[in-house]
Design an enzyme around this catalytic site. Structure first.
Site: not given
Ligand code: DQA
Length: 149
Positions: A24, A75, A99, A108
């Site tokens: 992230y 998000n 989104e 993933r």
């Molecule tokens: C996310 C991806 C989701 O699968 C995950 O649960 C997150 C972050 C992302 O920003 O990549 O909390 O939304």
């Protein structure tokens, strides 16, 4: 009153910077919100944002701010994959919804490949890290500009 952009950050995104930075990134949520606010300011827009680990808090926020917003950036975190009540709250709105995912969810685990939000979103940005939020805002600014008389 300037047009409002509503930004919604779902569960665990308050931990950005510390949470799995290899996935992230190192940018914190406060830094992302500050960058979004600065760009919104320069475009003459009002930006409101919320982060919560609780789906109901996000829905309350959408019911309060989403109806008057000119655009939504969301998000939903893991709620992306199963948050049907959040999805329904978004479906009720008429403003464009972008989104955003920091990571490329399609590279993933399989459970991340499904978004219950995508069918009610205008578009999606995934895998571009914190800049994805800025790109979403840039699109909204261009779109709002194009639709103003
Ligand atoms: C996310 C991806 C989701 O699968 C995950 O649960 C997150 C972050 C992302 O920003 O990549 O909390 O939304």
């Amino acid at each position: 009153m300037p047009a409002t952009i509503a930004v919604i950050h779902g569960p665990n995104l308050n931990m950005l910077g510390r949470r799995e930075p290899s996935i992230y990134g190192h940018t914190t949520l406060a830094e992302i919100d500050a960058a979004l606010s600065a760009r919104a300011d320069s475009a003459g827009l009002r930006l409101v944002s919320v982060q919560s680990n609780h789906e109901g808090v996000l829905i309350d926020f959408l019911q309060n701010e989403g109806w008057n917003a000119a655009g939504i950036i969301i998000n939903p975190g893991a709620l992306t994959h199963y948050g049907l009540a959040l999805r329904d709250a978004l479906a009720a709105l008429s403003a464009p919804i972008i989104e955003v995912h920091l990571s490329n969810v399609y590279r993933r685990e399989p459970f991340r490949h499904t978004s219950v939000v995508a069918p009610v979103a205008t578009g999606q940005i995934a895998g571009l890290g914190w800049r994805g939020y800025l790109l979403a805002l840039e699109w909204l600014i261009a779109e709002l500009d194009a639709s103003s008389p």
